[in-house]
Enzyme design. Structure first.
Site, PDB file in Angstrom:
ATOM      1  N   CYS A  97       0.844  -1.191  -0.029  1.00 11.99           N
ATOM      2  CA  CYS A  97       0.155   0.065   0.015  1.00 11.99           C
ATOM      3  C   CYS A  97       0.679   1.239   0.020  1.00 11.99           C
ATOM      4  O   CYS A  97       0.179   2.561  -0.070  1.00 11.99           O
ATOM      5  CB  CYS A  97      -1.124  -0.105   1.073  1.00 11.99           C
ATOM      6  SG  CYS A  97      -2.376  -1.174   0.997  1.00 11.99           S
TER       7      CYS A  97
HETATM    8  N1  CO8 Z   1     -20.218  -9.370   7.646  1.00  5.86           N
HETATM    9  C1  CO8 Z   1     -20.541  -9.460   8.964  1.00  5.86           C
HETATM   10  N2  CO8 Z   1     -19.726  -9.890   9.919  1.00  5.86           N
HETATM   11  C2  CO8 Z   1     -18.452  -9.935   9.658  1.00  5.86           C
HETATM   12  C3  CO8 Z   1     -17.956  -9.727   8.378  1.00  5.86           C
HETATM   13  C4  CO8 Z   1     -18.882  -9.223   7.288  1.00  5.86           C
HETATM   14  N3  CO8 Z   1     -18.464  -9.327   6.058  1.00  5.86           N
HETATM   15  N4  CO8 Z   1     -16.718 -10.037   8.629  1.00  5.86           N
HETATM   16  C5  CO8 Z   1     -16.366 -10.169   9.753  1.00  5.86           C
HETATM   17  N5  CO8 Z   1     -17.320 -10.290  10.466  1.00  5.86           N
HETATM   18  C6  CO8 Z   1     -17.697 -10.338  11.930  1.00  5.86           C
HETATM   19  C7  CO8 Z   1     -16.380 -11.182  12.428  1.00  5.86           C
HETATM   20  O1  CO8 Z   1     -16.393 -12.638  12.148  1.00  5.86           O
HETATM   21  C8  CO8 Z   1     -16.528 -10.925  13.823  1.00  5.86           C
HETATM   22  O2  CO8 Z   1     -17.247 -11.601  14.623  1.00  5.86           O
HETATM   23  P1  CO8 Z   1     -16.872 -12.228  15.967  1.00  5.86           P
HETATM   24  O3  CO8 Z   1     -16.717 -11.127  16.876  1.00  5.86           O
HETATM   25  O4  CO8 Z   1     -18.131 -13.101  16.287  1.00  5.86           O
HETATM   26  O5  CO8 Z   1     -15.796 -12.675  16.051  1.00  5.86           O
HETATM   27  C9  CO8 Z   1     -16.921  -9.401  13.803  1.00  5.86           C
HETATM   28  O6  CO8 Z   1     -17.662  -9.340  12.820  1.00  5.86           O
HETATM   29  C10 CO8 Z   1     -15.912  -8.453  14.043  1.00  5.86           C
HETATM   30  O7  CO8 Z   1     -14.668  -8.784  13.083  1.00  5.86           O
HETATM   31  P2  CO8 Z   1     -13.310  -7.872  12.988  1.00  5.86           P
HETATM   32  O8  CO8 Z   1     -12.952  -8.083  14.375  1.00  5.86           O
HETATM   33  O9  CO8 Z   1     -12.330  -8.659  11.947  1.00  5.86           O
HETATM   34  O10 CO8 Z   1     -13.845  -6.324  12.399  1.00  5.86           O
HETATM   35  P3  CO8 Z   1     -13.282  -5.064  12.685  1.00  5.86           P
HETATM   36  O11 CO8 Z   1     -14.104  -4.052  13.421  1.00  5.86           O
HETATM   37  O12 CO8 Z   1     -11.714  -5.185  12.941  1.00  5.86           O
HETATM   38  O13 CO8 Z   1     -13.252  -4.711  11.168  1.00  5.86           O
HETATM   39  C11 CO8 Z   1     -11.461  -4.328   9.096  1.00  5.86           C
HETATM   40  C12 CO8 Z   1     -12.458  -5.501  10.030  1.00  5.86           C
HETATM   41  C13 CO8 Z   1     -12.412  -3.691   8.364  1.00  5.86           C
HETATM   42  C14 CO8 Z   1     -10.900  -5.460   8.141  1.00  5.86           C
HETATM   43  C15 CO8 Z   1     -10.637  -3.659  10.234  1.00  5.86           C
HETATM   44  O14 CO8 Z   1      -9.927  -4.463  11.273  1.00  5.86           O
HETATM   45  C16 CO8 Z   1      -9.754  -2.880   9.401  1.00  5.86           C
HETATM   46  O15 CO8 Z   1      -9.944  -2.113   8.429  1.00  5.86           O
HETATM   47  N6  CO8 Z   1      -8.300  -2.903   9.814  1.00  5.86           N
HETATM   48  C17 CO8 Z   1      -7.306  -2.340   9.149  1.00  5.86           C
HETATM   49  C18 CO8 Z   1      -6.920  -2.901   8.021  1.00  5.86           C
HETATM   50  C19 CO8 Z   1      -5.959  -2.207   7.359  1.00  5.86           C
HETATM   51  O16 CO8 Z   1      -5.650  -1.048   7.209  1.00  5.86           O
HETATM   52  N7  CO8 Z   1      -5.298  -2.992   6.257  1.00  5.86           N
HETATM   53  C20 CO8 Z   1      -4.219  -2.561   5.596  1.00  5.86           C
HETATM   54  C21 CO8 Z   1      -4.272  -3.354   4.337  1.00  5.86           C
HETATM   55  S1  CO8 Z   1      -4.127  -3.047   2.880  1.00  5.86           S
HETATM   56  C22 CO8 Z   1      -2.302  -3.103   2.305  1.00  5.86           C
HETATM   57  O17 CO8 Z   1      -1.511  -3.068   3.069  1.00  5.86           O
HETATM   58  C23 CO8 Z   1      -2.284  -3.606   0.699  1.00  5.86           C
HETATM   59  C24 CO8 Z   1      -1.979  -4.856   0.699  1.00  5.86           C
HETATM   60  C25 CO8 Z   1      -2.049  -4.889  -0.734  1.00  5.86           C
HETATM   61  C26 CO8 Z   1      -3.497  -5.170  -1.771  1.00  5.86           C
HETATM   62  C27 CO8 Z   1      -3.643  -6.536  -1.914  1.00  5.86           C
HETATM   63  C28 CO8 Z   1      -4.893  -6.644  -2.803  1.00  5.86           C
HETATM   64  C29 CO8 Z   1      -5.762  -7.638  -2.835  1.00  5.86           C
END
Ligand code: CO8
Length: 373
Positions: free
Chosen positions: A156
């Site tokens: 990224c």
């Molecule tokens: N629908 C409903 N429920 C869901 C879903 C969904 N789609 N997904 C997860 N849940 C559930 C989970 O199972 C979990 O349930 P439980 O509490 O029962 O275990 C609950 O919702 C909460 O899940 P999370 O803890 O995972 O949720 P978060 O609040 O943490 O949100 C995010 C998830 C949005 C992913 C968040 O953590 C986030 O944005 N984090 C930062 C990520 C970030 O900045 N990453 C950078 C990556 S990008 C990068 O570096 C580039 C890589 C190269 C690109 C590659 C191309 C593909």
């Protein structure tokens, strides 16, 4: 040493868009199908039933409402769940080069330059379409540009790291007009069957032109006051796809060969790193964060950007301070902060200060401090 200025930017918008509602409908159809097909194993406790996704969760957890993709039908087909992008022959322009050329031409038009005046091309992106020849060489040839080109990948942070290469080349005189293009076809490396991440990414390509201030001709110019890069190794965002897969007797389709992350950990660890990085970089130039008119931040998560801004200026991130583009575009890997810069700088005045900052896998953080001429 020459002063480097940003003289133009460009943005490629893919042909298809997918709303959260469309995405969730297709994902949930896939889940229903999977659970029906594996009903016996699920009942025997041998397979874990898949859980449905929801529009509400996606919007609340990420701020994303929509994303653009190169191919919608393949992604939304519950029997496929990845884009269909036909192979091209070696003598056709490759897909990544095609979108890079479009964005680059826009940047050149904005800068008042003919593409033949470019003398350095950096193809900076999270994934490359092939091993070699470098995408940058193909883009350079398609544009009729001179000089040299090479590919670089810092996930990224590829675009900001690319801008530093371009700025340094211009400063020392090894290039006069350097192009940084970031064709991000993230849809090809996203596991659309995984509800934890299926909503995150979108496709695009951005282009940034960096030139010597004394020979630049564009009406709008941004002095690059400084660039600063840092990396700190982490496995929390990872993708094991690569040329060694065959030797590992892998077919390249296992789950670890597409994007994976520990989203919570990334959120928690990267926010303080990014805020401290920006503050320290500004401090080196005797600039207080409150003097900065606009922060064009990496676009991964709305909450992340709000927290970074709160740590920097002690307030919520209104679009005046830190414009959001991920609601429309999703996370476009390294292109996100550049899309924000491309779309949200027209209202700034001469002398206004801004920061372009990426953060992501590596971990990697890259900041570019600019001032409008
Ligand atoms: N629908 C409903 N429920 C869901 C879903 C969904 N789609 N997904 C997860 N849940 C559930 C989970 O199972 C979990 O349930 P439980 O509490 O029962 O275990 C609950 O919702 C909460 O899940 P999370 O803890 O995972 O949720 P978060 O609040 O943490 O949100 C995010 C998830 C949005 C992913 C968040 O953590 C986030 O944005 N984090 C930062 C990520 C970030 O900045 N990453 C950078 C990556 S990008 C990068 O570096 C580039 C890589 C190269 C690109 C590659 C191309 C593909």
């Amino acid at each position: 040493m020459y002063q480097a200025v940003i003289t133009g930017t460009g943005l490629y918008r893919p042909p298809h868009q997918i709303s959260n509602a469309e995405l969730v409908a297709s994902f949930n159809a896939y889940v229903e199908r999977f659970n029906a097909e594996h009903a016996a194993e699920i009942a025997a406790g041998e397979v874990v039933a898949l859980q449905p996704s929801s529009v509400e969760f996606i919007e609340k957890a990420s701020g994303i409402k929509n994303r653009y993709v190169m191919d919608k039908d393949g992604v939304l087909d519950p029997a496929r769940m990845y884009p269909k992008i036909p192979a091209r022959s070696d003598d056709q322009l490759s897909v990544m080069a095609e979108i890079a050329v479009e964005a680059a031409r826009q940047a050149c038009a904005a800068a008042g330059r003919d593409p033949s005046e470019i003398d350095a091309v950096y193809c900076a992106a999270a994934n490359m379409q092939r091993g070699y020849p470098a995408m940058a060489c193909e883009i350079q040839a398609a544009l009729g540009a001179k000089g040299y080109g090479f590919d670089m990948n810092v996930a990224c942070s590829s675009a900001t790291f690319g801008i530093e290469q371009a700025v340094n080349a211009v400063k020392v005189g090894s290039a006069r007009c350097a192009l940084v293009v970031s064709p991000e076809i993230t849809s090809a490396h996203l596991e659309w069957r995984d509800r934890d991440c299926h909503f995150i990414f979108g496709d695009t390509c951005t282009a940034v032109l960096v030139e010597r201030a004394d020979t630049a001709v564009s009406a709008e110019q941004w002095d690059v006051l400084g660039t600063q890069l840092v990396t700190q190794y982490s496995n929390n965002i990872r993708n094991n796809f690569g040329f060694m897969n065959r030797c590992e007797d892998s077919n390249g389709r296992e789950r670890d060969k597409t994007f994976r992350q520990e989203g919570r950990k990334v959120f928690k660890e990267v926010v303080p790193m990014a805020a401290a990085h920006i503050e320290a970089h500004l401090g080196q130039l005797d600039i207080a964060p409150t003097q900065v008119k606009r922060f064009w931040l990496h676009q991964a998560n709305l909450g992340m950007n709000q927290l970074v801004i709160k740590k920097l200026v002690g307030a919520e991130a209104g679009s005046e301070v830190a414009p959001l583009i991920l609601d429309e575009w999703g996370n476009t890997a390294s292109a996100g902060s550049i899309i924000a810069f491309h779309q949200h700088r027209g209202d700034l005045a001469q002398g206004d200060l801004g920061v372009i900052c990426s953060f992501g896998a590596g971990y990697s953080i890259g900041s570019v401090i600019v001032k409008k001429r």
